[in-house]
Design a protein around this motif. Structure first.
Motif, mmCIF file in Angstrom:
data_model
loop_
_atom_site.group_PDB
_atom_site.id
_atom_site.type_symbol
_atom_site.label_atom_id
_atom_site.label_comp_id
_atom_site.label_asym_id
_atom_site.label_seq_id
_atom_site.Cartn_x
_atom_site.Cartn_y
_atom_site.Cartn_z
ATOM 1 N N ARG A 34 0.828 -1.201 0.000
ATOM 2 C CA ARG A 34 0.000 0.000 0.000
ATOM 3 C C ARG A 34 0.872 1.266 0.000
ATOM 4 O O ARG A 34 0.599 2.209 -0.734
ATOM 5 N N GLN A 37 2.463 1.667 -3.447
ATOM 6 C CA GLN A 37 1.474 2.159 -4.404
ATOM 7 C C GLN A 37 1.154 3.624 -4.146
ATOM 8 O O GLN A 37 0.994 4.405 -5.084
ATOM 9 N N GLN A 38 1.042 3.999 -2.887
ATOM 10 C CA GLN A 38 0.747 5.386 -2.545
ATOM 11 C C GLN A 38 1.876 6.298 -3.018
ATOM 12 O O GLN A 38 1.628 7.383 -3.536
ATOM 13 N N ALA A 40 3.884 5.782 -5.571
ATOM 14 C CA ALA A 40 3.774 5.896 -7.027
ATOM 15 C C ALA A 40 2.633 6.833 -7.401
ATOM 16 O O ALA A 40 2.775 7.671 -8.298
ATOM 17 N N SER A 41 1.510 6.741 -6.715
ATOM 18 C CA SER A 41 0.371 7.608 -7.006
ATOM 19 C C SER A 41 0.710 9.076 -6.743
ATOM 20 O O SER A 41 0.337 9.956 -7.523
ATOM 21 N N ASP A 42 1.409 9.336 -5.646
ATOM 22 C CA ASP A 42 1.793 10.714 -5.329
ATOM 23 C C ASP A 42 2.734 11.283 -6.388
ATOM 24 O O ASP A 42 2.600 12.436 -6.792
ATOM 25 N N ARG A 43 3.680 10.476 -6.851
ATOM 26 C CA ARG A 43 4.611 10.947 -7.880
ATOM 27 C C ARG A 43 3.875 11.225 -9.183
ATOM 28 O O ARG A 43 4.140 12.221 -9.856
ATOM 29 N N VAL A 44 2.931 10.371 -9.540
ATOM 30 C CA VAL A 44 2.195 10.535 -10.795
ATOM 31 C C VAL A 44 1.306 11.776 -10.735
ATOM 32 O O VAL A 44 1.210 12.522 -11.706
ATOM 33 N N ARG A 45 0.673 12.011 -9.605
ATOM 34 C CA ARG A 45 -0.190 13.187 -9.476
ATOM 35 C C ARG A 45 0.574 14.492 -9.659
ATOM 36 O O ARG A 45 0.001 15.494 -10.082
ATOM 37 N N ILE A 64 3.164 4.221 -16.973
ATOM 38 C CA ILE A 64 2.010 5.106 -16.821
ATOM 39 C C ILE A 64 2.206 6.303 -17.727
ATOM 40 O O ILE A 64 3.261 6.933 -17.713
#
Length: 75
Positions: A34, A37-38, A40-45, A64
């Motif tokens: 988790r 994944q979090q 990676a999500s923060d970097r993508v945002r 992505i």
């Protein structure tokens, strides 16, 4: 008779400890996944549209693409 009770209590304690260990281990793995994944999500945002991100870890590759540059849509 008391030896049997002591043996059963020891066996119960060992099985309980093993079950607790497995539960803690699996929970830790879920939390680590988790957090990964979090991250990676923060970097993508934080990336602008049209950016591409490729991450490789543990034999997996994640690619992505953020948004479509110039209105190009992918099928």
């Amino acid at each position: 008779m008391p030896e049997t009770a002591i043996g059963l209590a020891a066996l119960g304690a060992i099985l309980s400890a093993r079950l607790l260990y497995q539960w803690i281990r699996s929970r830790t793995q879920v939390q680590m996944a988790r957090l990964t994944q979090q991250g990676a999500s923060d970097r993508v945002r934080a990336l602008p549209p049209g950016s591409k991100v490729t991450e490789r870890r543990a034999g997996e590759e994640l690619r992505i693409e953020i948004g479509a540059s110039g209105g190009d849509a992918r099928d």
